[in-house]
Design a protein around this motif. Structure first.
Motif, PDB file in Angstrom:
ATOM      1  N   SER A   1       2.151   0.862  -2.399  1.00 49.45           N
ATOM      2  CA  SER A   1       2.763  -0.074  -1.449  1.00 49.45           C
ATOM      3  C   SER A   1       2.738  -1.509  -1.986  1.00 49.45           C
ATOM      4  O   SER A   1       3.377  -2.389  -1.435  1.00 49.45           O
ATOM      5  CB  SER A   1       2.042   0.004  -0.110  1.00 49.45           C
ATOM      6  OG  SER A   1       0.674  -0.194  -0.347  1.00 49.45           O
ATOM      7  N   SER A   2       1.987  -1.728  -3.094  1.00 47.15           N
ATOM      8  CA  SER A   2       1.942  -3.086  -3.629  1.00 47.15           C
ATOM      9  C   SER A   2       3.256  -3.387  -4.361  1.00 47.15           C
ATOM     10  O   SER A   2       3.986  -2.474  -4.761  1.00 47.15           O
ATOM     11  CB  SER A   2       0.778  -3.232  -4.603  1.00 47.15           C
ATOM     12  OG  SER A   2       1.076  -2.540  -5.795  1.00 47.15           O
ATOM     13  N   GLU A   3       3.541  -4.674  -4.526  1.00 49.59           N
ATOM     14  CA  GLU A   3       4.775  -5.070  -5.223  1.00 49.59           C
ATOM     15  C   GLU A   3       4.785  -4.512  -6.657  1.00 49.59           C
ATOM     16  O   GLU A   3       5.781  -4.010  -7.141  1.00 49.59           O
ATOM     17  CB  GLU A   3       4.915  -6.598  -5.252  1.00 49.59           C
ATOM     18  CG  GLU A   3       5.375  -7.191  -3.929  1.00 49.59           C
ATOM     19  CD  GLU A   3       6.605  -6.489  -3.350  1.00 49.59           C
ATOM     20  OE1 GLU A   3       7.615  -6.345  -4.060  1.00 49.59           O
ATOM     21  OE2 GLU A   3       6.541  -6.044  -2.173  1.00 49.59           O
TER      22      GLU A   3
ATOM     23  N   LYS B   1       5.412  -0.777  -6.689  1.00 49.42           N
ATOM     24  CA  LYS B   1       6.838  -0.479  -6.423  1.00 49.42           C
ATOM     25  C   LYS B   1       7.674  -0.747  -7.666  1.00 49.42           C
ATOM     26  O   LYS B   1       8.572   0.018  -8.010  1.00 49.42           O
ATOM     27  CB  LYS B   1       7.349  -1.369  -5.281  1.00 49.42           C
ATOM     28  CG  LYS B   1       7.081  -0.806  -3.917  1.00 49.42           C
ATOM     29  CD  LYS B   1       7.817  -1.634  -2.882  1.00 49.42           C
ATOM     30  CE  LYS B   1       7.039  -1.625  -1.580  1.00 49.42           C
ATOM     31  NZ  LYS B   1       7.168  -2.812  -0.773  1.00 49.42           N
ATOM     32  N   GLU B   2       7.360  -1.864  -8.318  1.00 51.59           N
ATOM     33  CA  GLU B   2       8.126  -2.240  -9.523  1.00 51.59           C
ATOM     34  C   GLU B   2       7.968  -1.162 -10.604  1.00 51.59           C
ATOM     35  O   GLU B   2       8.952  -0.697 -11.183  1.00 51.59           O
ATOM     36  CB  GLU B   2       7.616  -3.588 -10.048  1.00 51.59           C
ATOM     37  CG  GLU B   2       8.297  -4.020 -11.331  1.00 51.59           C
ATOM     38  CD  GLU B   2       7.635  -5.253 -11.978  1.00 51.59           C
ATOM     39  OE1 GLU B   2       7.076  -6.094 -11.258  1.00 51.59           O
ATOM     40  OE2 GLU B   2       7.676  -5.343 -13.228  1.00 51.59           O
TER      41      GLU B   2
END
Ligand code: ADP
Ligand code: AMP
Length: 210
Positions: free
Chosen positions: A69-71, A74-75
């Motif tokens: 769920s962290s940026e 996701k990246e």
């Protein structure tokens, strides 16, 4: 060092000059997706206790698993699904941390890295030079077939036809120039042979180093 010939399965006939960076404990392992890098690195690390196998892809997948769920999670997940190369500083930092966690090892097999010139430059600045590059070569159709077969059970988001096509293109466009950059230090074997045959060739390279 005198040049030696190994056998006919070697793509480059001669061994690279291992004496150029004799103090380096880093070996980059490159080849297309499905060439057998992970399989052979696992074999070497199991057989030789002073060898440490670090897979860039595994480290990135672990990072995703920690925080999807962290940026950053996701990246990375997006990049993997699309076969794209994750930012150099992210990958190099993960490798640096993993190396630091194994101070007792003599050789670090860095599997699937550097996948692009920028990563090679970043690693050289942040960590140092590699001793040599191990390159496993296999035709695209063989690699594709292996990955599709693995995809039946691997649950990897990139072991499907669409992602594989993208991975092969990124490999040709961005990773092949890395092989060219290190051509003086590349030792290359055909990966489209039985696992045991490839392993036997690698024993001959690594036994003197461990
Ligand atoms: P890479 O790390 O280069 O992407 P892997 O080592 O993960 O490739 O291998 C991809 C798939 O091909 C795995 O399912 C593996 O078991 C299989 N494989 C690896 N080497 C061989 C080989 N020499 N012959 C047949 N299958 C292989
Ligand atoms: P692999 O596990 O080597 O098949 O790699 C799977 C995916 O992880 C690649 O298609 C990339 O999206 C990502 N990846 C693996 N290694 C690297 C790397 N050195 N730099 C950036 N991204 C990477």
């Amino acid at each position: 060092m005198a040049l030696q010939r190994y056998n006919n399965n070697m793509v480059t006939a001669d061994l690279p000059d291992f004496s150029k960076f004799p103090d380096s404990n880093v070996v980059f392992v490159l080849g297309g997706p499905g060439a057998g890098k992970g399989t052979q690195c696992a074999y070497l690390a199991e057989k030789y206790p002073t060898i440490c196998h670090l897979s860039a892809g595994d480290l990135l997948r672990e990072e995703v698993a920690k925080g999807e769920s962290s940026e950053l999670g996701k990246e990375i997940s997006y990049m993997i699904k699309n076969g794209l190369i994750v930012r150099a500083e992210v990958t190099v930092q993960l490798l640096q941390n993993a190396m630091a966690a194994h101070p007792d090892k003599k050789v670090f097999l860095i599997d699937g890295f550097p996948r692009a010139i920028a990563q090679a430059e970043c690693f050289e600045t942040m960590v140092g030079q590699c001793r040599f590059v191990l390159f496993l070569e296999a035709p695209n159709d063989v690699m594709t077939e292996r990955l599709l077969e693995r995809g039946k059970t691997s649950q990897r988001i990139d072991d499907n036809k669409e992602s594989i096509v993208k991975r092969l293109k990124v490999y040709a466009d961005q990773t092949m120039p890395v092989i060219e950059r290190y051509k003086e230090r590349v030792v290359s074997f055909r990966g489209d042979r039985p696992k045991e045959e490839v392993s036997a060739d690698l024993d001959a390279v690594f036994e003197p180093l461990v």
